[in-house]
Scaffold this active site. Structure first.
Site, PDB file in Angstrom:
ATOM      1  CB  SER A 187      -0.868   0.050   1.264  1.00 39.04           C
ATOM      2  OG  SER A 187      -1.420  -1.200   1.540  1.00 39.04           O
ATOM      3  CB  THR A 206      -8.145   1.942   6.914  1.00 38.71           C
ATOM      4  OG1 THR A 206      -7.423   0.809   7.431  1.00 38.71           O
ATOM      5  CG2 THR A 206      -7.980   1.978   5.407  1.00 38.71           C
ATOM      6  CB  THR A 264       7.148 -11.835   8.917  1.00 40.52           C
ATOM      7  OG1 THR A 264       6.368 -11.099   7.947  1.00 40.52           O
ATOM      8  CG2 THR A 264       8.594 -11.836   8.478  1.00 40.52           C
ATOM      9  CD  GLU A 289      -1.008 -12.521  10.212  1.00 44.68           C
ATOM     10  OE1 GLU A 289      -1.641 -11.478   9.926  1.00 44.68           O
ATOM     11  OE2 GLU A 289       0.230 -12.509  10.422  1.00 44.68           O
ATOM     12  CG  ASP A 320       3.357  -2.748   6.573  1.00 45.29           C
ATOM     13  OD1 ASP A 320       2.987  -3.908   6.313  1.00 45.29           O
ATOM     14  OD2 ASP A 320       2.562  -1.811   6.775  1.00 45.29           O
TER      15      ASP A 320
END
Length: 320
Positions: free
Chosen positions: A20, A55, A156, A161, A243
């Site tokens: 992004s 966001t 990562t 996750e 990130d």
């Protein structure tokens, strides 16, 4: 300084980062590009979205790149024969067809350069007070599990996750190591579980990350290096940290290819420096007794240039 062999410049290293973009602030490519450039990498960015800001703010506006547009950009690179990369880096994506196109591009780039390393942060969700939930559409999970992770070299995930990718819950460090082995078996030779709710030996004020690097030696035997990193919890919700983490891990694993311990120490230490500087500055801006807002909590990236370039090791890793 006299130029000996040690002063030989490193071969140019080029990263394709598909993430992004925000006009203001530091997430996605805005969080990854500066650190990689500071650490000597050429970074080519494809902006998967262009938003005014992340966001988490009250308002955000902008555009989303679709898979055809991604393909078109890649075709442009290909036509000019500038589609040779050493690394691909990807993070947050909301769209299955976009993700599938990323996989196609990675596979083609691996044909161009068999040594290409794909660093993937499989962003899907997280745990809040022990309850895990996905913040991307559910149909991304099978794409990550069956298509993306098999072509990735470094992943990562956070604990949640890692659990949903393998279908196994983690309650203990032993189970976490088993889950990392399952992830290795799916493809990646380096797995870092970036955060977990495991009990840290140093106490409740610390967050545990775990790393595992599996190498196949010349004689075909497999060697696994496993590490634990305990870092001080920082009392705030930051955006863009994952990130930044993945980008710095890419850089430090490149510079220390067979030493995940040092790579993680440098990554997590730099991370701590950036977060400490950010929280200090955010609190000063918010004023005594006020909770800092999204704008005030943007990562202090530029101010942390020296820490990113040459992090003082303030977090040590334990070899397991």
């Amino acid at each position: 300084r006299a130029g000996g062999a040690a002063m030989e410049p490193e071969r140019e290293c080029r990263v394709l980062s598909i993430q992004s973009h925000v006009v203001r602030g530091y997430v996605g490519n805005k969080a990854a590009t500066f650190p990689l450039q500071v650490l000597g990498f050429e970074v080519d960015t494809v902006n998967s979205v262009q938003f005014s800001n992340h966001t988490g703010y009250a308002h955000w506006k902008g555009q989303v790149l679709n898979s055809d547009e991604l393909h078109e950009l890649y075709e442009g690179l290909k036509l000019n024969k500038v589609n040779r990369y050493d690394y691909v880096l990807t993070g947050y994506t909301r769209d299955t067809s976009f993700l599938a196109m990323v996989v196609d591009i990675v596979q083609e780039l691996k044909q161009q350069n068999s040594n290409l390393v794909y660093v993937c942060d499989p962003v899907m969700g997280d745990k809040w007070n022990g309850e895990g939930s996905m913040y991307v559409p559910k149909d991304l999970l099978p794409v990550y599990r069956d298509k993306v992770v098999p072509v990735a070299d470094i992943i990562t995930p956070n604990q949640f996750e890692a659990e949903i990718l393998t279908g196994r819950k983690i309650h203990t460090e032993k189970e976490a190591l088993e889950v990392m082995d399952m992830l290795h078996a799916m493809g990646p030779e380096t797995v870092v579980i970036t955060s977990s709710d495991l009990q840290a030996p140093l106490g409740n004020d610390y967050l545990i990350a775990l790393g595992s690097h599996r190498k196949t030696k010349a004689d075909g035997t497999k060697m696994t290096q496993r590490i634990r990193v305990e870092s001080p919890k920082v009392d705030a919700v930051f955006v863009g940290t994952g990130d930044l983490f993945a980008a710095m891990l890419l850089a430090w694993t490149h510079k220390h290819p067979n030493n995940l311990k040092v790579a993680c120490e440098k990554t997590v230490s730099a991370m701590q420096h950036v977060l400490q500087r950010t929280i200090k500055s955010a609190k000063a801006q918010a004023g005594e007794g006020n909770k800092p807002n999204s704008a005030q909590l943007e990562l202090r990236m530029v101010q942390s240039k020296k820490d990113i370039e040459n992090p003082e090791i303030i977090v040590k890793a334990t070899v397991l």
